[in-house]
Motif scaffolding. Structure first.
Motif, mmCIF file in Angstrom:
data_model
loop_
_atom_site.group_PDB
_atom_site.id
_atom_site.type_symbol
_atom_site.label_atom_id
_atom_site.label_comp_id
_atom_site.label_asym_id
_atom_site.label_seq_id
_atom_site.Cartn_x
_atom_site.Cartn_y
_atom_site.Cartn_z
ATOM 1 N N GLN A 172 -36.578 -41.034 35.525
ATOM 2 C CA GLN A 172 -38.053 -41.057 34.937
ATOM 3 C C GLN A 172 -37.707 -41.323 33.489
ATOM 4 O OE1 GLN A 172 -40.187 -37.428 35.310
ATOM 5 N NE2 GLN A 172 -42.060 -38.311 34.591
ATOM 6 N N LYS A 173 -38.511 -42.443 33.394
ATOM 7 C CA LYS A 173 -38.548 -43.003 31.961
ATOM 8 C C LYS A 173 -39.867 -42.456 31.160
ATOM 9 C CE LYS A 173 -38.253 -47.376 29.449
ATOM 10 N NZ LYS A 173 -38.464 -48.738 29.530
ATOM 11 N N LEU A 174 -39.540 -41.612 30.158
ATOM 12 C CA LEU A 174 -40.557 -40.926 29.289
ATOM 13 C C LEU A 174 -41.090 -42.106 28.535
ATOM 14 C CD1 LEU A 174 -38.903 -37.268 28.836
ATOM 15 C CD2 LEU A 174 -40.597 -38.182 30.431
ATOM 16 N N CYS A 181 -39.077 -43.263 25.484
ATOM 17 C CA CYS A 181 -37.410 -43.568 25.872
ATOM 18 C C CYS A 181 -37.301 -44.965 25.161
ATOM 19 C CB CYS A 181 -37.660 -43.971 27.640
ATOM 20 S SG CYS A 181 -36.029 -44.618 27.762
ATOM 21 N N PRO A 235 -33.269 -36.464 21.625
ATOM 22 C CA PRO A 235 -33.801 -36.825 22.800
ATOM 23 C C PRO A 235 -33.290 -38.115 23.411
ATOM 24 C CG PRO A 235 -35.261 -37.322 21.003
ATOM 25 C CD PRO A 235 -34.088 -36.282 20.542
ATOM 26 N N THR A 236 -33.288 -38.320 24.693
ATOM 27 C CA THR A 236 -32.856 -39.669 25.272
ATOM 28 C C THR A 236 -34.256 -40.292 25.830
ATOM 29 O OG1 THR A 236 -32.383 -38.855 27.255
ATOM 30 C CG2 THR A 236 -30.470 -38.847 25.730
ATOM 31 N N GLY A 237 -35.285 -39.730 26.121
ATOM 32 C CA GLY A 237 -36.524 -40.227 26.683
ATOM 33 C C GLY A 237 -36.290 -40.224 28.260
ATOM 34 N N ILE A 238 -35.505 -39.725 28.938
ATOM 35 C CA ILE A 238 -35.267 -39.933 30.240
ATOM 36 C C ILE A 238 -35.101 -38.503 30.943
ATOM 37 C CG2 ILE A 238 -34.169 -42.167 30.289
ATOM 38 C CD1 ILE A 238 -31.532 -40.460 30.824
ATOM 39 N N LYS A 239 -35.689 -38.405 32.208
ATOM 40 C CA LYS A 239 -35.288 -37.270 33.066
ATOM 41 C C LYS A 239 -34.414 -38.069 34.136
ATOM 42 C CE LYS A 239 -39.494 -34.509 32.038
ATOM 43 N NZ LYS A 239 -40.536 -33.837 32.720
ATOM 44 N N GLU A 299 -36.108 -33.215 30.461
ATOM 45 C CA GLU A 299 -35.526 -34.362 29.650
ATOM 46 C C GLU A 299 -33.928 -34.180 29.252
ATOM 47 O OE1 GLU A 299 -36.411 -37.204 25.683
ATOM 48 O OE2 GLU A 299 -37.341 -35.280 25.949
ATOM 49 N N CYS A 332 -31.331 -33.974 26.905
ATOM 50 C CA CYS A 332 -31.148 -34.385 25.376
ATOM 51 C C CYS A 332 -29.739 -33.966 25.167
ATOM 52 C CB CYS A 332 -32.114 -33.166 24.826
ATOM 53 S SG CYS A 332 -33.715 -33.543 24.735
#
Length: 149
Positions: free
Chosen positions: A10-12, A15, A50-54, A93, A95
């Motif tokens: 999932q792209k936050l 991201c 943070p990486t901005g992804i789940k 997320e 991280c």
């Protein structure tokens, strides 16, 4: 032949870029920093980046978060927990806990490749309590008992 699995991602909104294998032979994907402002890491300081992804891992798999060797050897930047493990049931997320092991300040900018993520199968152990373990040549020798050379 390389085994392939599907990793749901999932792209936050914050991201920068999805994880990416840099070469065909790469075992792990690079993770990108998704911080909105630069993060200054002073010597021995830590930061959660943070990486901005789940991600949603397949059943019986984990994601291992590992340091990037170039960052570690050239800049002294490593993971604060050595290797991170993401369990298959985690849905938050991704991280990355970074630590500056150098004597110089280091800035983490948005879009920097900060770590690697390797997806691997998990084997769960069933415990068996025994009175004795089998003998080996090494026995209880540890902590450098086999020498340096």
């Amino acid at each position: 032949m390389t085994q392939k699995i599907t990793l749901k991602i999932q792209k936050l909104p914050h991201c920068f870029k999805l994880p990416q294998y840099q070469t065909d032979g790469a075992a792990a994907m690079d993770l990108y920093a998704a911080n909105e402002i630069p993060i200054l890491l002073k010597p021995l300081e830590r930061a959660l980046v943070p990486t901005g992804i789940k991600i949603e891992l397949p059943k019986n798999h984990e994601a291992q978060i590992r340091p990037r060797s170039g960052l570690a050897i050239k800049s002294g930047i490593s993971l604060s927990n050595c290797v991170g493990t993401i369990d298959e049931d985690y849905r938050g997320e991704v991280c990355v806990g970074l630590i500056n092991l150098s004597n110089e300040n280091f800035t983490i900018n948005r879009g920097d490749r900060i770590a690697q993520m390797l997806v691997a199968p998990v084997v769960k152990a069933e415990l068996e309590v025994v009175k004795e373990l089998s003998e080996t040549k090494r026995q209880e020798g540890g902590f450098g008992s086999t020498g340096i050379k």
